[in-house]
Design a protein around this motif. Structure first.
Motif, PDB file in Angstrom:
ATOM      1  N   ARG B  16       0.846  -1.206   0.000  1.00 45.47           N
ATOM      2  CA  ARG B  16       0.000   0.000   0.000  1.00 45.47           C
ATOM      3  C   ARG B  16       0.880   1.255   0.000  1.00 45.47           C
ATOM      4  N   TRP B  20       1.136   4.220  -2.703  1.00 47.24           N
ATOM      5  CA  TRP B  20       0.954   5.644  -2.388  1.00 47.24           C
ATOM      6  C   TRP B  20       2.111   6.468  -2.946  1.00 47.24           C
ATOM      7  N   TRP B  32      -2.690   9.690   3.111  1.00 45.43           N
ATOM      8  CA  TRP B  32      -2.316   8.296   3.388  1.00 45.43           C
ATOM      9  C   TRP B  32      -3.494   7.524   3.989  1.00 45.43           C
ATOM     10  N   SER B  33      -4.224   8.157   4.890  1.00 44.88           N
ATOM     11  CA  SER B  33      -5.309   7.444   5.570  1.00 44.88           C
ATOM     12  C   SER B  33      -6.415   7.062   4.592  1.00 44.88           C
ATOM     13  N   SER B  34      -6.545   7.762   3.455  1.00 42.38           N
ATOM     14  CA  SER B  34      -7.598   7.458   2.488  1.00 42.38           C
ATOM     15  C   SER B  34      -7.082   6.599   1.333  1.00 42.38           C
ATOM     16  N   TRP B  35      -5.828   6.252   1.347  1.00 43.57           N
ATOM     17  CA  TRP B  35      -5.241   5.549   0.209  1.00 43.57           C
ATOM     18  C   TRP B  35      -5.382   4.043   0.384  1.00 43.57           C
ATOM     19  N   SER B  36      -5.721   3.344  -0.712  1.00 42.28           N
ATOM     20  CA  SER B  36      -5.871   1.891  -0.587  1.00 42.28           C
ATOM     21  C   SER B  36      -5.178   1.134  -1.726  1.00 42.28           C
ATOM     22  N   GLU B  53       4.823  12.974   2.862  1.00 40.87           N
ATOM     23  CA  GLU B  53       3.812  13.999   3.108  1.00 40.87           C
ATOM     24  C   GLU B  53       4.224  15.330   2.482  1.00 40.87           C
ATOM     25  N   VAL B  96       2.241   4.735   9.526  1.00 39.02           N
ATOM     26  CA  VAL B  96       1.379   3.884  10.334  1.00 39.02           C
ATOM     27  C   VAL B  96       0.690   2.875   9.403  1.00 39.02           C
ATOM     28  N   GLY B  97       0.603   1.657   9.843  1.00 34.99           N
ATOM     29  CA  GLY B  97      -0.031   0.622   9.028  1.00 34.99           C
ATOM     30  C   GLY B  97       0.951  -0.151   8.165  1.00 34.99           C
ATOM     31  N   ASP B 110       0.827   8.835  11.221  1.00 34.08           N
ATOM     32  CA  ASP B 110      -0.046   9.202  10.105  1.00 34.08           C
ATOM     33  C   ASP B 110       0.524  10.510   9.557  1.00 34.08           C
ATOM     34  N   THR B 112      -0.435  12.766   7.648  1.00 31.76           N
ATOM     35  CA  THR B 112      -1.308  13.944   7.593  1.00 31.76           C
ATOM     36  C   THR B 112      -1.273  14.694   8.928  1.00 31.76           C
TER      37      THR B 112
END
Lengths: 400, 431
Positions: B16, B20, B32-36, B53, B96-97, B110, B112
């Protein structure tokens, strides 16, 4: 191009100053053995590290401009084994580490080895607090420990501590492009071990056995006891805004901390509080599993890095025994008085020399005709033409 | 930057993250939090979260300033991804993730939610590199010496408010004249106290002196110590220059104040310096001054101070002079102290024996005038926006909310124009 580079990247408080002093003093013997320690001054590798990592360091960074490139060029131009050593390299980011390795010849056939000397957290944490205190800091031991245990690591102290002491992260940054057999951990023996053991481990890791080294080096960071550290912190609280940094460095860090207070014996030693000790043991457990799994070359024993049992007696530097602090303070005052006497004698001597110089100057200037010359010059310089004539006269004098 | 042994396939989180990165390289702006989406690894390691970022913010800025299809120069994006974050002990941060909890290392973030100063720190490295490159690189020839002294042109030296001094000196040198004839005395330049304090700080930010305390802490410690910085104390400067001249002339016990003049009226300065006119000093918005401080700190690590100062005052100043935005100003809670202190300064000047060109009242910063003045302290959002626009090269064409709509260089509205010159001269006209 160097056939081999031994790059020692830390960590602080693991006998690095002694090692670097031995290497610095023994450059001719090393060179005769085909080993280069490329340094034109004792702190050459420190300056190169500052340059590599773009680190400000109390104004020293101005002397560091271009130092890394110079060092790397010396290493590349040498055909034998080169040694580079400085503990602040432990804090390099992954990008900086990659650049350093590339500059030293990685990928061009140079056999690069990264060495790291490491010590258990039960000794490293108090030692780092003490070092912070010796650099004008005023934070309490309790605050320091709280900062270290914060997950955010948002303070300058905590971010620096972990950058310099978190062994798996340092090895991950420096070892990203090296085979594990080229990464060497030199463990500092546990308390009470033979005093020469650490040097023998360094000698083994750096393959210095058989070279006639000057081992009489005296550059080692002395450590303070609990009342002495508490005293320096109290001095910082009172004097940080009053004493300029260069004077602090000379009078507090060198004279008081290094030459006076660290020579005291019998004071309780700094250690981890009993309630923090289990956290250090647990943390070492996670590190140990990670390090053992990676298959690095260990010079010594990973068990040396276990924090050991919790102390049965613990002295708190934030609440020291006042009688011990006042005893330390009396010694500190005495040392300052002795220094004051030395400075007064020096001042008196300079006054004498100044008076003699003034007397000589007066005799030299008080020649007949001088006052007449001065009056004439003042008169001449009143007019524009006179000033021009005088300026031309001075130019002529300068040319002669 | 997350490392990955080459033989291991990427984890879902790593795939992922690589996806990104590819998206950002294509000019994408998704957080990043909305990216899949996913992608194959493009290199051995992922860049840090702050790097990624910053690329996203650059993409956003280019779209805002230029148009919906605009994107920054791909070479700039690669430079961002390869840059080292400056500062002590600040490594590349993990996303994160992507990285599992290993029990050690900095917690993944995160991007953002990263604090703006973290992004400004990284941007300042690239800006310092830009300044250095535009100035000819690390090994370029040293700073040009001032013109040679000529026999019949005796011009005084200038001291005092460093921003005024630098502007005057630069222009006189550019015209081929040299200041500082030993027989021509000294002009101590001043303005109202609030302006001199801001000018002193601005000059420091452009001085490439390494790490400096921020404006907010610096200006607030002045009333605590009840001290004026040298550049904001024309009387102190005049005393110091008098003592220096007396020492050089061998009259330490009998200093002569006649050669030292205090100049408070900017309209009189061209005549005193024997030039036809002088432009106003460049106006720099507060956010750009703060950015200059950060860039200076990085540049000080790359070049000697004199060269760094020269680069900051030519290359960097050339890029930020006249940008829209309020100039640096003393915060409201210090207005009363500034007013009191400026009145004291006027009394000290009146008590001294120095010739004054301009009304001594020009030194006083009145509370009403200060309250009306359009000025500000640096804002982290504005500093980041300025940094992004300088990197994308859109600082002069910006139409976005942070930069306002002005496009042409302009002078500080608080620096009135010289009536005898189209561009005027900055001075301490009472506000």
């Amino acid at each position: 191009m160097s056939a081999r580079v031994l790059l020692h990247v830390g960590t602080p408080k693991t006998g690095t100053s002694y090692l670097q002093d031995v290497l610095w003093r023994s450059r001719p013997a090393l060179e005769a053995a085909g080993v280069l320690y490329p340094a034109d001054r004792f702190d050459a590798h420190f300056l190169a590290a500052l340059d590599l990592m773009d680190l400000p360091w109390g104004g020293l960074e101005a002397e560091a401009v271009g130092r890394w490139e110079q060092l790397a060029a010396q290493v590349r131009a040498f055909e034998g084994t080169s040694i580079i050593s400085h503990e602040i390299l432990a804090t390099a980011t992954r990008t900086q580490a990659a650049r350093a390795l590339a500059d030293l010849g990685q990928g061009d056939g140079t056999d690069i080895h990264v060495l790291i000397s490491v010590r258990d957290l039960a000794r490293q944490i108090p030692a780092e607090w003490q070092e912070t205190i010796k650099h004008r800091a005023t934070l309490s031991y309790a605050t320091f420990l709280t900062d270290l245990r914060s997950a955010e690591r948002s303070t300058r102290v905590s971010s620096w501590f972990w950058a310099a002491q978190e062994i798996p992260a340092i090895l991950e940054r420096w070892g990203q492009d090296l085979p594990p057999e080229n990464i060497h951990l030199v463990t500092v023996p546990p308390p009470g071990a033979d005093r020469g053991l650490l040097w023998r481990r360094f000698a083994e890791a750096f393959e210095l056995d058989g070279i006639d080294l000057d081992l009489a080096a005296d550059r080692a960071n002395a450590s303070l006891g609990v009342p002495e550290a508490a005293l320096v912190r109290r001095i910082n609280l009172a004097a940080t805004g009053v004493v300029p940094p260069p004077d602090y460095r000379e009078l507090v860090r060198e004279l008081l901390a290094h030459r006076t207070l660290s020579a005291r014996s019998g004071s309780p030693r700094l250690s981890l509080p009993p309630d923090v000790h289990p956290w250090a043991v647990e943390l070492w457990g996670t590190w140990e599993a990670e390090i053992a799994d990676r298959g690095y070359d260990v010079v010594g024993d990973l068990a040396d890095l276990h924090p050991g049992p919790a102390p049965t007696r613990w002295a708190d530097p934030d609440s020291p025994r006042e009688s011990q602090v006042s005893a330390a303070a009396v010694e500190a005052l005495t040392a300052l008085l002795v220094e004051g006497v030395r400075l007064r004698e020096s001042e008196a001597r300079l006054h004498r020399e100044l008076a003699e110089t003034r007397h000589e100057l007066h005799r030299a200037l008080d020649r007949p005709g001088r006052r007449f010359k001065e009056r004439t010059l003042r008169y001449v310089r009143r007019s524009r033409v006179g000033r021009k004539v005088h300026a031309a006269y001075r130019r002529v004098l300068r040319r002669r | 930057m997350t490392g990955r042994p080459s033989e291991r396939p990427p984890s879902p989180g790593e795939a992922r993250a690589w996806g990104w990165l590819a998206h950002l390289r294509d000019g994408g702006t998704t957080a990043w939090s909305s990216w899949s989406g996913t992608a194959e690894p493009g290199a051995r390691v992922l860049p840090g979260a702050q790097h990624l970022e910053l690329v996203r913010r650059l993409n956003l800025q280019a779209r805002t300033d230029v148009g919906p299809t605009a994107r920054p120069d791909p070479a700039l994006v690669e430079r961002v991804l390869a840059a080292s974050p400056p500062g002590r002990g600040r490594p590349e941060l993990d996303l994160v993730g992507v990285v599992p909890d290993r029990g050690w290392g900095l917690a993944p973030v995160d991007p953002t939610l990263l604090p703006r100063p973290e992004l400004v720190r990284l941007a300042s490295v690239l800006l310092a590199e830009d300044v250095l490159a535009a100035g000819g690189g690390r090994d370029a020839s040293p700073v040009q010496p001032p013109p040679r002294r000529r026999l019949a042109r005796r011009r005084p030296s200038v001291a005092g408010d460093p921003w005024l001094v630098d502007a005057a000196r630069t222009q006189v040198h550019a015209a081929g004249h040299r200041l500082g004839h030993p027989d021509a005395g000294v002009l101590v330049l001043g303005a109202d106290l609030a302006t001199m304090i801001a000018d002193t700080w601005t000059a420091r930010a452009f001085a490439c002196r390494g790490r400096l305390t921020g404006w907010e802490a610096w200006v607030r410690q002045l009333p605590e110590r009840d001290l004026l910085p040298r550049g904001a104390d024309p009387v102190g400067t005049a005393h110091a220059r008098t003592a220096l001249r007396a020492g050089l002339a061998g009259r330490v016990s009998d200093p002569d104040t006649r050669g030292v003049n205090v100049v408070l009226d900017p309209a009189l300065l061209p005549g005193l310096l024997r030039v036809r006119s002088l432009d106003a000093p460049p106006a720099v918005p507060a956010d750009a001054v703060e950015l200059a401080r950060r860039v200076s700190a990085t540049l000080a690590l790359r070049v000697p101070q004199e060269r760094g100062r020269h680069l900051m005052r030519t290359v960097f100043l050339g890029r930020v002079a006249g940008l829209p935005g309020p100039p640096l100003g003393v915060p409201a809670e210090l207005h009363r102290w500034v007013h009191r202190r400026s009145q004291r300064l006027r009394r000290e000047l009146a008590d001294s024996r120095y010739p004054v060109h301009g009304r001594p009242g020009r030194l006083v910063s009145g509370p009403v005038a200060l309250a009306r003045r359009e000025s500000a302290e640096p804002d982290e959002g504005g500093v980041l926006a300025t940094a992004l626009r300088l990197l994308t090269g859109t600082e002069r064409s910006a139409t976005g909310p942070a930069a306002g709509s002005a496009t042409a260089p302009h002078s500080d509205p608080h620096r009135p124009l010289d009536p005898h010159h189209p561009h005027g001269l900055q001075g301490g006209t009472p506000r």
